[in-house]
Write a protein that holds these residues in place. Structure first.
Motif: not given
Length: 662
Positions: A237-249
């Motif tokens: 079971k995996r959770a995926f996350f993303y960043r908006r352009p230029g963000s580190k969050q």
């Protein structure tokens, strides 16, 4: 290497290159045929420099050795620049960090005080072979074995020698004169291939399993598996996350459960378009979705096929721009999102009409110069250099030039009925110039089982066809690519259905009058070898000879081979448990066999241990059945050694001729 030039008009109209099927048939002896078909292909990997002036080619040498050559397109001179002897490491491929610097991957198998383990290392070198540098991060005082040096997730623009590398960190032990490092898990480094120095981009994290870059040097997606934190064993079971352009969050992207294959699974990011591409089930088949990474998470179907799964994406250029989705009906086809590349593909198809399996292998940084591969069922394939601005197409290499004077048989798509009436797809290949009546015949099930055969040149099938056999390759239920309904519970858990379909392929050949029932054999590799053996448990009177290459022979042994890895539980669940482990193991039913058996296995096989072939040999001998086992020392699952493959083909042909009295 011979290079021929074709000047192409506005629609790339030109005289086509020669077709293997059109050449004059040459009658080959067993030894000649084994040598011609068993030799490894001439190009194992190819890539083009950012400026499009040079091509790196990885080719086989003697035994398991490999060599890197750099082809200068201006002079047409190929220069060897590095070599791996295969004892134990071989070169897998090379990419261009810059116009002057190559990064190459080596693979090996070794015994680390226990079971055999595969491992991977990275080296960098100049295009002329100088300044070779190991990029390995391994240290002597690591707490456990570092199997991989990492993999490139972003080649960047090629103006520097730096690449973005995902690397698995292993903690080190504290010693008398040094303090150990606690860094553990997957991280991302900006690696200078000239100096070996790194800038840490993402800190190592033991729960992270995936990083995706956007092609512009930014890490945009991370896959996290929380179960790895607790016991270093994945629950899938995996959770995926993303960043908006230029963000580190990091922001939530999706969840995915590999045990049920449910959820949105990201596979690529297009930085210019600011979208991710992900796979997810739609009506029981894998579909490709496009997801906005601007905070809205707007999701749309990029491509879905009503009959088959999306099998992959087409990426071009150093930034890995996504221009299309792939799927396979009879052959792999592409649905293009990009009009320019759709037009380019159409022009190449018109220029190379006899080799319709065309793909762009690699492109220059400006995407105007391309390395192209083209093949068909009767042509093993050729590599071309295409200059889009000059409209010139140059052939730079043949995959199997030794077959130039050998007639290659056409491969035809067919369907046949299974016992329950299900129509099973497959491919039938018949000897050239021989009536398709009462022939010696072979059923050749593919490996996997989560795989499928598709239309195109197959050296193993074509060898047997050249030797006079009709060959049928079934895409039995349990094969992948046709959706979850066809996949069933996979070919292990649903082995009765899968093996039933394989046996019905043999019955169909007999019913159609193509096969002489007294000269019907079955040959398979890996899971295909398992199918070849288990077919004799379900239908011992059907096949008169069995050839099994690197076969699974005992499902309980296969389960035990999966212990000690982070995905042990997932692998064992895939195989299954309970009574079906014994019922589906040919070692337990050796007494049922009526056909003679020939087994081949490499003793460095980490996919299926050689102990399985030895167990099958012992079981058959105890039951008083005819069996022969050939073990090749220091060779892995694919028998990636021309001399070994040639020997294997020659022995298999002699065995079948003797057994079937062909």
């Amino acid at each position: 290497m011979l290079r021929s030039s074709l000047l192409l008009g506005t629609v790339l109209a030109c005289a086509p290159t020669a077709s293997f099927a059109q050449t004059t048939a040459q009658t080959l002896s067993r030894e000649q045929a084994a040598s011609a078909f068993g030799a490894r292909e001439r190009v194992l990997d190819a890539s083009i420099s950012p400026d499009g002036t040079r091509i790196a080619l990885v080719s086989p040498g003697p035994e398991q050795s490999t060599v890197v050559q750099v082809l200068d397109l201006a002079t047409n001179v190929a220069t060897p620049v590095n070599f791996a002897d295969g004892k134990p490491m071989t070169l897998g491929g090379c990419g261009w960090a810059s116009d002057k610097r190559l990064l190459c991957t080596l693979y090996g198998v070794a015994n680390y005080n226990g079971p055999l383990l595969g491992y991977q290392r990275l080296i960098a070198l100049d295009a002329d072979g100088k300044n070779v540098r190991s990029l390995s991060a391994t240290e002597r005082n690591q707490q456990y074995i570092q199997q991989s040096d990492g993999y490139v997730i972003d080649w960047r623009d090629g103006t520097s020698s730096k690449v973005l590398l995902a690397r698995n960190y292993v903690p080190t032990k504290t010693r008398l004169n040094s303090i150990g490092s606690l860094a553990q898990g997957l991280g991302v480094d900006l690696l200078d291939t000239n100096t070996g120095k790194v800038e840490h981009v993402e800190s190592a994290d033991s729960t992270v399993s995936t990083y995706l870059s956007d092609g512009t040097g930014a890490v945009r997606i991370m896959g996290n598996d929380p179960s790895l934190k607790l016991n270093f064993e994945s629950k899938g079971k995996r959770a995926f996350f993303y960043r908006r352009p230029g963000s580190k969050q990091w922001e939530p992207f999706s969840t995915y459960d590999s045990s049920t294959d449910e959820g949105l699974y990201p596979i690529a990011v297009d930085g210019k378009a600011n979208v991710a591409y992900a796979l997810k089930k739609l009506d029981g088949r894998e579909a490709l979705y496009r997801v906005a990474l601007d905070g809205s998470m707007k999701t749309e179907v990029a491509f879905a096929h009503p009959k088959v799964d999306v099998s992959g994406i087409v990426r071009v250029g150093r930034q890995g721009r996504i221009v299309g989705a792939q799927y396979t009906l009879d052959r792999t086809e592409t649905h293009f999102f990009d009009a320019e590349y759709a037009d380019l593909a159409a022009k190449l198809a018109r220029a190379l009409p006899r080799t319709p399996l065309i793909r762009i292998v690699d492109s220059s940084a400006d995407e105007r110069k391309h390395l192209v591969f083209a093949a068909s069922d009767t042509d093993p394939g050729r590599f071309f250099f295409f200059d889009q601005d000059k409209r010139q197409l140059f052939q730079i290499a043949d995959e199997r030039p030794q077959l130039a004077d050998v007639a290659i048989s056409e491969q035809k798509s067919i369907v046949y009925p299974a016992a329950d009436g299900t129509q099973v797809p497959g491919y039938l290949t018949l000897p050239v110039g021989v009536p398709a009546k009462n022939l010696p015949a072979i059923v050749l099930p593919h490996g996997g089982p989560a795989a499928r055969d598709e239309w195109g040149f197959d050296w193993l099938a074509q060898f047997f066809v050249n030797r006079g056999y009709a060959v049928l390759q079934p895409n039995y239920r349990g094969s992948s690519g046709y959706g979850e309904g066809w996949f069933q519970e996979n070919g292990f858990r649903s082995w009765k259905v899968a093996i039933g379909d394989v046996n019905d392929a043999g019955r169909w050949l007999v019913k159609q009058g193509i096969a002489d029932p007294a000269r019907l054999a079955i040959v398979g590799w890996s899971y295909g070898g398992y199918a070849a053996l288990q077919s004799n448990v379900l239908a011992p009177d059907l096949f008169k000879a069995v050839v099994a290459i690197a076969p699974v022979t005992d499902l309980e042994m296969l389960r035990s081979e999966q212990t000690g890895f982070v995905n042990t539980r997932l692998l064992q669940d895939y195989i299954g448990e309970g009574p079906q482990l014994q019922e589906g193991s040919p070692t337990r039913f050796a007494a049922a066999f009526k056909a003679p058996v020939l087994l081949f296995h490499g003793d460095k096989d980490i996919n299926v241990r050689v102990d399985e072939a030895r167990a099958m040999e012992r079981a058959l001998k105890r039951a008083g059945k005819p069996v022969e086992l050939v073990v090749y020392p220091d060779v892995a699952h694919q028998l990636a050694d021309s001399a070994v493959r040639i020997d294997m083909l020659s022995r298999a042909d002699a065995f079948l001729e003797r057994t079937l009295k062909k």
